[in-house]
Design a protein around this motif. Structure first.
Motif, PDB file in Angstrom:
ATOM      1  N   UNK A 445     -13.894   5.307  -0.183  1.00 30.83           N
ATOM      2  CA  UNK A 445     -13.900   3.834   0.105  1.00 30.83           C
ATOM      3  C   UNK A 445     -12.863   3.085  -0.661  1.00 30.83           C
ATOM      4  N   UNK A 446     -11.986   3.747  -1.110  1.00 31.63           N
ATOM      5  CA  UNK A 446     -11.014   2.924  -2.091  1.00 31.63           C
ATOM      6  C   UNK A 446      -9.736   2.507  -1.251  1.00 31.63           C
ATOM      7  N   UNK A 447      -9.801   2.646  -0.005  1.00 28.23           N
ATOM      8  CA  UNK A 447      -8.441   2.160   0.619  1.00 28.23           C
ATOM      9  C   UNK A 447      -8.208   0.615   0.609  1.00 28.23           C
ATOM     10  N   UNK A 448      -9.462  -0.250   0.568  1.00 26.50           N
ATOM     11  CA  UNK A 448      -9.179  -1.601   0.601  1.00 26.50           C
ATOM     12  C   UNK A 448      -9.752  -2.162  -0.690  1.00 26.50           C
ATOM     13  N   UNK A 449      -9.007  -3.260  -1.033  1.00 27.46           N
ATOM     14  CA  UNK A 449      -9.425  -3.875  -2.288  1.00 27.46           C
ATOM     15  C   UNK A 449     -11.061  -4.283  -2.241  1.00 27.46           C
ATOM     16  N   UNK A 450     -11.714  -4.113  -3.443  1.00 27.75           N
ATOM     17  CA  UNK A 450     -13.008  -4.378  -3.787  1.00 27.75           C
ATOM     18  C   UNK A 450     -13.098  -5.313  -4.945  1.00 27.75           C
ATOM     19  N   UNK A 451     -12.833  -6.773  -4.353  1.00 28.48           N
ATOM     20  CA  UNK A 451     -12.918  -7.727  -5.611  1.00 28.48           C
ATOM     21  C   UNK A 451     -14.162  -8.585  -5.605  1.00 28.48           C
ATOM     22  N   UNK A 452     -14.439  -8.751  -6.780  1.00 24.71           N
ATOM     23  CA  UNK A 452     -15.885  -9.674  -7.115  1.00 24.71           C
ATOM     24  C   UNK A 452     -15.463 -10.318  -8.481  1.00 24.71           C
ATOM     25  N   UNK A 453     -16.203 -11.279  -8.694  1.00 19.31           N
ATOM     26  CA  UNK A 453     -16.101 -12.199  -9.867  1.00 19.31           C
ATOM     27  C   UNK A 453     -17.222 -11.356 -10.604  1.00 19.31           C
ATOM     28  N   UNK A 454     -16.504 -10.759 -11.792  1.00 13.12           N
ATOM     29  CA  UNK A 454     -17.647 -10.044 -12.785  1.00 13.12           C
ATOM     30  C   UNK A 454     -16.682 -10.051 -14.091  1.00 13.12           C
ATOM     31  N   UNK A 455     -17.396  -9.524 -15.103  1.00 15.82           N
ATOM     32  CA  UNK A 455     -17.416  -9.378 -16.568  1.00 15.82           C
ATOM     33  C   UNK A 455     -16.850  -7.617 -16.444  1.00 15.82           C
ATOM     34  N   UNK A 456     -15.468  -7.558 -16.496  1.00 12.32           N
ATOM     35  CA  UNK A 456     -14.872  -6.257 -16.443  1.00 12.32           C
ATOM     36  C   UNK A 456     -15.429  -5.487 -17.417  1.00 12.32           C
ATOM     37  N   UNK A 457     -15.572  -5.811 -18.900  1.00  9.43           N
ATOM     38  CA  UNK A 457     -15.873  -5.040 -19.721  1.00  9.43           C
ATOM     39  C   UNK A 457     -17.393  -4.522 -19.582  1.00  9.43           C
ATOM     40  N   UNK A 458     -18.453  -5.325 -19.131  1.00  9.75           N
ATOM     41  CA  UNK A 458     -19.511  -4.905 -18.934  1.00  9.75           C
ATOM     42  C   UNK A 458     -19.760  -4.043 -17.569  1.00  9.75           C
ATOM     43  N   UNK A 459     -18.948  -4.126 -16.445  1.00 12.53           N
ATOM     44  CA  UNK A 459     -19.055  -3.351 -15.309  1.00 12.53           C
ATOM     45  C   UNK A 459     -18.547  -1.992 -15.721  1.00 12.53           C
ATOM     46  N   UNK A 460     -17.373  -2.074 -16.379  1.00 14.78           N
ATOM     47  CA  UNK A 460     -16.994  -0.709 -16.891  1.00 14.78           C
ATOM     48  C   UNK A 460     -18.043   0.223 -17.669  1.00 14.78           C
ATOM     49  N   UNK A 461     -18.729  -0.509 -18.421  1.00 17.84           N
ATOM     50  CA  UNK A 461     -19.784   0.123 -19.154  1.00 17.84           C
ATOM     51  C   UNK A 461     -20.699   0.560 -18.533  1.00 17.84           C
ATOM     52  N   UNK A 462     -21.186  -0.197 -17.361  1.00 18.19           N
ATOM     53  CA  UNK A 462     -22.190   0.681 -16.221  1.00 18.19           C
ATOM     54  C   UNK A 462     -21.917   1.610 -15.597  1.00 18.19           C
ATOM     55  N   UNK A 463     -20.762   1.555 -14.932  1.00 21.12           N
ATOM     56  CA  UNK A 463     -20.145   2.659 -14.275  1.00 21.12           C
ATOM     57  C   UNK A 463     -19.731   3.992 -15.036  1.00 21.12           C
ATOM     58  N   UNK A 464     -19.387   3.601 -16.474  1.00 20.35           N
ATOM     59  CA  UNK A 464     -19.151   4.737 -17.409  1.00 20.35           C
ATOM     60  C   UNK A 464     -20.563   5.484 -17.521  1.00 20.35           C
ATOM     61  N   UNK A 465     -21.601   4.727 -17.766  1.00 23.87           N
ATOM     62  CA  UNK A 465     -22.826   5.393 -17.927  1.00 23.87           C
ATOM     63  C   UNK A 465     -23.361   6.190 -16.857  1.00 23.87           C
TER      64      UNK A 465
END
Length: 679
Positions: A445-465
């Motif tokens: 599902x990465x063919x189209x952009x998935x844009x949202x207003x979020x804190x990149x550092x916190x979202x990356x920490x969640x997904x890394x976990x």
């Protein structure tokens, strides 16, 4: 499966019956839609019209229904009024019936006595009046008429408007014939019922009947009692004599009684309603006060108390409520103080440990760099010291982050980001661990952009976990990372095919320091606080972090975020339970079995009419359309159908999806889409 789609070939045995079979299978020879489809369309249109009409009718009644459901005082008073009204109506019916029967019985007895005297007087007069012999028939008729007229006048003169007298000839049914005499302008034709005349003509007894008395003048008709008997006149000719007693006075008396009862009943109902209102108010008012104070207590205003007056049950209830509120306030204050001390202790300890940890880290780095000069045992100890210091620093960082969340000091720095870039960075960081685990990470599902207003550092920490946990618990199988966006939400789901979660574990997986298998060693040096911090990060965004799993079938963690900051979530574009779960596969297999059974019931077709069977779900072959429903029914999110080909061949193969332990265990969807974020 399509039937009759190919044109019949010349000489084909099935071409003769092809046209006849088409309409029988839902087709139409004229190209028009089948009649059944039109009926279904008309029915659905009628159903929509009925629902719209019902909604239009119900809309103005909603406030009244809401008031009725929420106001117990109104229900009690309304019930009291209805029951009082029923009692008053029943009592009124009984009283009016008794009064009516009493008035009619008294009038009937008086009328029978009066009529009996009149009948006796008429019979005596006929017996004492000599007949006039030798007269022709016309003379006898005239004498009979004059005699009856005199008799009617004499009998009616004693009534003084209390009754009227009518004399009719017996030998004719025409009341306008000779011998008809009536007093008081009574109309005998409409006042005396025909069935009563017929009964009087056939019997010698005194008969009576209730009817309405009509007059030849402009006087209005009125109810009355008619009493009649067959008699003989002076010449021995039989005739009918009737007494008509008006019941206007009894009707006026009954109307007066009805009006009095109605007025008294209305007054009694209103009085009972007022009494019920006052009595219920004394009970409902303290309950409403208690409800309001309870709401304010739940909002944090712990100093609220009820006003207590008197010594009755309500007063005791108020005193008990105040004591409960006071004890609750003390307990909450103690817990708040204890929690504040604990948070401060954790924060202080974490900060205080920074300085000695930095010193130890510097010394450990020096020892670690010089380990080549040590003996093997000392060198291995230096490596272990460095690894544990790394874990110690990570634990301190997580404790500081948890203390910020507990203190409410965590701040969100939201900006528009593309989650695809965040996912790529996370996967890049997890690649070394995936290579050691012999695990492949697949992105869908990465063919189209998935844009949202979020804190990149916190979202990356969640997904890394989530990704690191999936690789660590994936048992060497593929890990699928799926991205999707629909409506006002974006979602990232991480799916693994490892040991999975047991029933009930998905509700505890976000607890601090909780582990599904305490005996399982941590190969990545985790602290046990990763998912707890991740769920707090999701809540800080106003999103959800939820888990699903089945024993032996792997698990899926889903992060759902709003597209715009502070926008409430109504659903998720990715279902929490994946399509390749054990339950969904069983349902798909059952559906295929039913489809196969249905195909066997279809008559055989020629080879030209047959279509290839669709490939089973999950197997390579013809692409099948898949729909990603929103997690909450009726959420209004737009759902876009995708085919398996849209995933660029990155979906996991069925071998990875099928390695779930082979057991048929019922799947429990532990987390429902009810708006509770990151439970």
């Amino acid at each position: 499966m399509s039937t009759g789609s190919a044109a019949p070939k010349p000489g084909d045995p099935g071409s003769r019956t092809g046209r006849a079979a088409g309409p029988g299978r839902g087709g139409s020879r004229s190209g028009r839609p089948p009649r059944g489809g039109r009926l279904f369309q008309d029915g659905s249109r009628g159903g929509r019209v009925f629902r719209l009409f019902a909604r239009w009718v119900r809309r103005p009644l909603l406030p009244a229904v809401r008031l009725w459901r929420r106001n117990i005082q109104l229900r009690i008073v309304a019930g009291t009024l209805l029951m009082s009204l029923g009692v008053v109506l029943l009592l009124g019916i009984v009283v009016i019936g008794q009064v009516r029967n009493g008035l009619l019985d008294a009038k009937e007895r008086a009328a029978q006595s009066q009529a009996a005297g009149g009948f006796s007087a008429a019979q005596d007069r006929a017996a004492t009046t000599p007949a006039t012999p030798g007269q022709p028939d016309g003379g006898r008729d005239g004498a009979s008429v004059n005699w009856r007229s005199t008799l009617v006048e004499q009998l009616a003169s004693g009534g003084q408007s209390a009754f009227n007298v009518v004399a009719l000839s017996l030998d004719t049914g025409d009341t306008a014939s000779r011998g008809v005499r009536a007093s008081g302008e009574v109309d005998p034709a409409t006042s005396i019922p025909r069935e009563l005349r017929h009964s009087v003509a056939q019997s010698t007894e005194t008969l009576q009947k209730f009817t309405r008395i009509h007059y030849t003048s402009s006087k209005a008709s009125e109810p009355g009692l008619v009493i009649g008997k067959r008699l003989n006149d002076a010449e021995g000719t039989q005739y009918e004599l009737y007494y008509l007693f008006p019941l206007s006075q009894e009707e006026d008396s009954l109307a007066l009684v009805k009006g009095t009862l109605a007025t008294a009943g209305l007054f009694v109902v209103v009085l009972l309603g007022a009494i019920a209102w006052l009595m219920v108010r004394q009970v409902v008012t303290p309950v409403r006060m208690a409800a309001g104070i309870a709401e304010r207590l739940s909002a944090g205003r712990l100093q609220e108390r009820m006003k207590v007056t008197g010594e009755d049950d309500i007063a005791r209830l108020g005193e008990a409520f105040n004591k409960m509120a006071q004890n609750l306030q003390l307990k909450i204050q103690q817990l708040e103080e204890l929690s504040r001390m604990q948070r401060r202790f954790v924060s202080d300890v974490s900060h205080e440990l920074r300085t000695p940890l930095t010193t130890v880290r510097m010394a450990a780095d020096v020892i670690h760099e010089a380990r080549v000069d040590f003996d093997p045992v000392t060198a291995r100890s230096a490596e272990l010291l460095g690894d544990q210091l790394d874990r110690f620093e990570s634990l301190l960082s997580d404790l500081l982050e948890i203390s910020r969340f507990d203190a409410g000091a965590a701040a969100l720095e939201a900006e528009p980001i593309d989650l695809r870039q965040v996912v790529r960075r996370v996967i890049g960081g997890a690649e070394p661990l995936a290579e050691r685990k012999n695990t492949r990470i697949v992105v869908v599902g990465d063919q189209q952009p998935v844009v949202a207003e979020a804190d990149a550092r916190r979202v990356e920490r969640v997904l890394r976990n989530l990704v690191v946990n999936a690789v660590e618990h994936g048992e060497g199988r593929d890990v699928v990372v799926k991205l999707a966006a629909a409506g006002g939400a974006v979602a990232v789901a991480v799916r693994d095919y490892g040991v999975g979660l047991k029933p009930g574990e998905a509700t505890r997986v976000f607890n601090r320091f909780w582990r599904a298998d305490p005996a399982r060693a941590r190969t990545t040096g985790g602290t046990g606080l990763g998912l707890s911090i991740a769920v707090e990060d999701a809540r800080l965004h106003g999103g959800w972090l939820q888990a699903w799993g089945e024993p032996g079938g792997g698990s899926q963690f889903r992060l759902t975020l709003p597209r715009t900051a502070d926008e409430p979530l109504r659903g998720s574009p990715i279902p929490l339970e994946p399509e390749d779960s054990r339950r969904n596969r069983e349902q798909a297999a059952a559906g295929q079995a039913r489809e196969s059974a249905r195909r066997t019931a279809v008559p055989a077709q020629s080879a030209g009419d047959r279509q290839p069977l669709p490939a089973p779900p999950g197997l390579p072959g013809a692409p099948r359309a898949t729909v990603d429903p929103t997690a909450l029914p009726g959420s209004g999110a737009r759902v876009v159908a995708r085919t398996a080909a849209d995933t660029d061949g990155r979906a996991p193969d069925t071998a990875a999806a099928g390695r779930d332990g082979g057991g048929n265990v019922n799947v429990e969807q532990v987390e429902q889409e009810d708006g509770t974020r990151g439970r």
